[in-house]
Write a protein that holds these residues in place. Structure first.
Motif, PDB file in Angstrom:
ATOM      1  N   LEU A   1      -3.620   6.691   5.594  1.00  0.00           N
ATOM      2  CA  LEU A   1      -2.179   6.475   6.088  1.00  0.00           C
ATOM      3  C   LEU A   1      -2.119   6.117   7.481  1.00  0.00           C
ATOM      4  O   LEU A   1      -1.432   5.356   8.013  1.00  0.00           O
ATOM      5  CB  LEU A   1      -1.390   7.549   5.690  1.00  0.00           C
TER       6      LEU A   1
ATOM      7  N   SER B   1       4.271   7.065   1.474  1.00  0.00           N
ATOM      8  CA  SER B   1       3.075   7.879   1.296  1.00  0.00           C
ATOM      9  C   SER B   1       2.759   8.411   0.041  1.00  0.00           C
ATOM     10  O   SER B   1       1.839   8.871  -0.511  1.00  0.00           O
ATOM     11  CB  SER B   1       3.026   8.902   2.567  1.00  0.00           C
TER      12      SER B   1
ATOM     13  N   MET C   1       7.114   5.241   8.090  1.00  0.00           N
ATOM     14  CA  MET C   1       6.393   5.913   6.900  1.00  0.00           C
ATOM     15  C   MET C   1       7.152   7.227   6.376  1.00  0.00           C
ATOM     16  O   MET C   1       7.680   8.062   7.133  1.00  0.00           O
ATOM     17  CB  MET C   1       5.178   6.434   7.343  1.00  0.00           C
TER      18      MET C   1
ATOM     19  N   ILE D   1       4.614  13.803   7.194  1.00  0.00           N
ATOM     20  CA  ILE D   1       4.415  12.680   8.145  1.00  0.00           C
ATOM     21  C   ILE D   1       4.621  12.952   9.555  1.00  0.00           C
ATOM     22  O   ILE D   1       3.669  12.693  10.471  1.00  0.00           O
ATOM     23  CB  ILE D   1       5.084  11.377   7.917  1.00  0.00           C
TER      24      ILE D   1
END
Ligand code: DC
Length: 220
Positions: free
Chosen positions: A113, A36, A123, A128
């Protein structure tokens, strides 16, 4: 949103080994890997390229919202321009916290995302497990001492043939840690239900094995 595969989140500070670990975990489990941080880096890079002020949240959010700014595999693309190699340049690092501290930028990036998780995903990032996928199937948080993380970064730079000045790296990593942990939106911290793994002195493959074993043990 219904998903056809599991979501595994791997958060942690700069240099904790998130990308390398996540990439290998994804390979072993047959899932895509998404880093990310590439989107935060790409927004900082586009802002510098276009002369957008880092103090202008609306203009930064407009960059983050550009439909052609996307992660595809392990690349970050601006339409047909591949920005991946540019976004790791050292001058970008100094501008990241101006970008990542803006709630509007984070919301735009989070929407992108979430669109990448339909078939399951591994991820890596900072928030996250806490913000992007609070409902993730498995959450991990990697830590390591500042000294170890600087050593790893220096080794990574040396492998790429780039100069690695330990003192300025310690400064940069320490500054980014502080900015990431102390910001008011989505600060860096483990989700309450994350498995925290201290990777100090632990070889990468062992961290990968531990994560894969945890996932397999509790998979239905
Ligand atoms: O993982 P990285 O160092 O490439 O990330 C770049 C920057 O982006 C990092 O300094 C903080 C920010 N970031 C974030 O705020 N939230 C994420 N999920 C990922 C990265």
């Amino acid at each position: 949103m219904a998903r056809s595969g599991p979501v595994i989140t791997i958060d942690g500070p700069v240099g904790a080994g998130k990308s390398a670990v996540s990439q290998r975990v994804a390979e072993r489990l047959g899932l895509p890997f998404v880093d990310s941080g590439l989107l935060y880096r790409a927004v900082a890079w586009l802002a510098l390229e276009r002369g957008v002020a880092l103090t202008d949240p609306a203009a930064l959010a407009a960059l983050a919202e550009l439909p052609r700014l996307q992660i595809v595999g392990d690349r970050v693309l601006d339409g047909d321009r591949d920005l991946t190699t540019f976004v790791h340049q050292p001058e970008i690092n100094w501008n990241l916290s101006a970008v990542s501290s803006q709630p509007e930028v984070r919301e735009a990036i989070n929407r992108k995302l979430r669109q990448l998780a339909g078939g399951g995903v591994v991820m890596a990032g900072r928030d996250i497990g806490t913000v992007v996928f609070p409902d993730a199937d498995w959450k991990f948080f990697l830590t390591a001492s500042l000294e170890e993380r600087v050593r790893r970064r220096a080794a990574q730079f040396q492998r790429r043939g780039e100069p690695a000045d330990q003192a300025s790296m310690t400064q940069e990593v320490g500054d980014r840690d502080r900015a990431d942990s102390e910001r008011s939106v989505a600060p860096l911290k483990p989700a309450p239900d994350a498995v925290v793994i201290d990777t100090d002195g632990v070889p990468l493959d062992e961290v990968v094995d531990q994560i894969v074993a945890t996932v397999r043990r509790s998979s239905r």
